[in-house]
Design an enzyme around this catalytic site. Sequence first.
Site, PDB file in Angstrom:
ATOM      1  CE  LYS A 240      23.958  -9.623   4.124  1.00 39.11           C
ATOM      2  NZ  LYS A 240      24.356 -10.609   3.105  1.00 39.11           N
TER       3      LYS A 240
ATOM      4  CG  ASN B 253       0.476   1.946   3.838  1.00 37.44           C
ATOM      5  OD1 ASN B 253      -0.545   1.993   3.171  1.00 37.44           O
ATOM      6  ND2 ASN B 253       1.581   2.584   3.487  1.00 37.44           N
ATOM      7  N   GLY B 254      -0.296  -1.743   6.214  1.00 39.96           N
ATOM      8  CA  GLY B 254       0.060  -2.748   7.206  1.00 39.96           C
ATOM      9  C   GLY B 254      -1.100  -3.643   7.573  1.00 39.96           C
TER      10      GLY B 254
ATOM     11  CE  LYS C 210      21.964  -5.256  -4.122  1.00 43.05           C
ATOM     12  NZ  LYS C 210      21.942  -5.814  -2.773  1.00 43.05           N
TER      13      LYS C 210
ATOM     14  CB  CYS D  38      -0.900   0.008   1.221  1.00 46.00           C
ATOM     15  SG  CYS D  38      -1.836  -1.506   1.430  1.00 46.00           S
TER      16      CYS D  38
ATOM     17  CD  GLU E  79      23.128 -13.714   4.278  1.00 40.89           C
ATOM     18  OE1 GLU E  79      22.953 -12.520   3.975  1.00 40.89           O
ATOM     19  OE2 GLU E  79      23.592 -14.554   3.487  1.00 40.89           O
TER      20      GLU E  79
ATOM     21  CG  HIS F 166      32.784 -33.655  13.308  1.00 38.08           C
ATOM     22  ND1 HIS F 166      33.056 -34.983  13.112  1.00 38.08           N
ATOM     23  CD2 HIS F 166      31.645 -33.621  14.032  1.00 38.08           C
ATOM     24  CE1 HIS F 166      32.128 -35.725  13.684  1.00 38.08           C
ATOM     25  NE2 HIS F 166      31.250 -34.913  14.251  1.00 38.08           N
TER      26      HIS F 166
ATOM     27  NE  ARG G 199       5.309   2.723  -1.303  1.00 36.71           N
ATOM     28  CZ  ARG G 199       5.462   2.463  -0.005  1.00 36.71           C
ATOM     29  NH1 ARG G 199       4.760   1.506   0.555  1.00 36.71           N
ATOM     30  NH2 ARG G 199       6.311   3.158   0.718  1.00 36.71           N
TER      31      ARG G 199
ATOM     32  CD  GLU H 200      28.406  -9.410   1.713  1.00 35.39           C
ATOM     33  OE1 GLU H 200      28.624  -9.494   0.486  1.00 35.39           O
ATOM     34  OE2 GLU H 200      27.311  -9.709   2.215  1.00 35.39           O
TER      35      GLU H 200
ATOM     36  CD1 TRP I 170      -1.724  -7.311  -2.888  1.00 42.93           C
ATOM     37  CD2 TRP I 170      -0.938  -6.313  -4.714  1.00 42.93           C
ATOM     38  NE1 TRP I 170      -1.456  -8.291  -3.808  1.00 42.93           N
ATOM     39  CE2 TRP I 170      -0.975  -7.714  -4.945  1.00 42.93           C
ATOM     40  CE3 TRP I 170      -0.471  -5.487  -5.728  1.00 42.93           C
ATOM     41  CZ2 TRP I 170      -0.559  -8.291  -6.134  1.00 42.93           C
ATOM     42  CZ3 TRP I 170      -0.059  -6.064  -6.910  1.00 42.93           C
ATOM     43  CH2 TRP I 170      -0.103  -7.439  -7.114  1.00 42.93           C
TER      44      TRP I 170
END
Length: 613
Positions: free
Chosen positions: A490, A98-99, A608, A2, A486, A509, A27, A493, A74
């Site tokens: 992060k 919204n939400g 990117k 929205c 992940e 191990h 959006r 990088e 939406w």
Amino acid sequence: MCGIVGGVAERNISDILIEGLKRLEYRGYDSAGLALINQQHVLRERRVGKVVNLEDAVKTSQITGTLGIAHTRWATHGKPTEDNAHPHLSDRVAVVHNGIIENFEELKNTLIQQGYVFSSQTDTEVVAHLVTEALKTHATLLSAVQSVVPKLKGAFALGIVHADYPDELIAVREGSPLVVGVGIGEHFIGSDQLALLPITNRFIYLEEGDIAYITRQDVRIFAHNEHEIERPTKELDATVSHASKGEYKHFMLKEIFEQPEALQQTISQALNGNALREDFLQHAELDFKQVKQVQIIACGTSYHSGLIAKYWFEQLIDLPCQVEIASEFRYRSPVIVEHTLYVCISQSGETADTLAALRDTQKRAKAKGLHISSMAICNVATSSMIRETDHHLLTLAGPEIGVASTKAFTTQLAALMLFILKIGQVQGKIAEHVLTKMIEDLWHCPKVLLNTLQHNAEILRLSELFVEKQHCLFLGRGTNYPIALEGALKLKEISYIHAEGYAAGELKHGPLALVDNDMPVVILAPKDDMLDKLKSNMEEVQARGGELFVFADEHSGIAEKDRQHVVKVPSISHWLSPIIYSIPVQLLSYHVAVLRGTDVDQPRNLAKSVTVE
């Protein structure tokens, strides 16, 4: 999905509201509407479809007003119909939203008992009726709204006007972004500053829990406790696009904090109340019925989202799933099995290795006469991957500028879960009560993300202990093992600290040999059936002198002690915990990188979108 625009001025603002909605069309939406206050009357127009349909209706009716609110919707609760389009009215109140109001059914039942009649299927209409009811015992519109907001559970933004208060616009931010555009003798609100840039370049960024009382002359902001507070006005280059950092120091931090809304956008395209939308991936149902196994192909962070999806595919809907790095998959001529669904995951949809693996698989399957199907999980609707797969599901994260993926990753996870629920429904492999519970948890997820972000300052303090470190270990179990991978990705990088992610059960191990007094070990500890085993792994680390940094479920029983730092993470369904536990590792990596002085948004040697091999 929205978008909100609103304003109070000395001039007619209908054209301004329409233009603001047009600038939010990126959006996605399925209906649009506006409400204007004129001579103590609420004048409303709503239309299904594009903003131009609303624009034509406003031109025909010639409604005008100096106070108003507008919205693109939406559908989430209720079909995309004119009755369900915003703004919603109750007596002389108009509301845009919204939400999600998570407890709307409970509120709705109470309001019906009080005699209120509902004309829509939405969760938004309860807000309008609640404000009307509150005005029976409150002397001002502001105090009425202040009394209503604590009753609402969820993540939301509101714009509220009333015919008897023709110079007052009330705005509420609780988990969904909202800015105030500052003018001279006029003020505006928008869910994105982009909507307001044609009329102002000065903005007040509302913070969580803020309620703004806006008139032509003034903007007053109140906190949860109803005390008035100050928020700074920030001036932007009038030519800035919506890819501006806004109030944030870096794009990465902005994108981390955009995740509750990005997640909301992504799940909203698939859900209608506590059910999957009838039209969600409807065109793919025939292929989904025939799927015997799934092969996920991806790179980098998208590969990690695929690893989590493997657990979900196999444990939730009993469908075999393999996950492979695209740069390896494309060169080993893997066996193609009939009725395999190949899922390509990519933020940009242009990742060279993933596209090459897709094209090669399609070519080989065609040559052998084998029936396979393909699916793209992607953030760019115009990308090659979207065009070249049989089916697709957009993540709707919005533009992601920072090289280190944040909101693209968490929205990939949300999209994958929705996708899995759809296949499970089509194949009859998921019980109705399980499906309903999963959908309820998905709706709740943006709010939990928002609450997790409140630990930002706490994580910043912990990050100071990493600045001089050269190595770090991340540990997780089950679906949070890929989050350990992940987190390590992060950190290395953007801060250039060497980091490794491991399944905690693998400590003996090999990785345990690295642990010493100078090795920080990050632990991901949701409250699931692996928690006791994870606690044993933590003891193993401490026995070797390691310093623990634990992101733990608030009910895990894990407490602070010497060389064990604990950040309490809000509870969530164990299925969705990887989405939530992504946040602390993103914030940790960001703050460490800032403290070390690296280029957060454009780390050295990286791009990117990897569009070449």
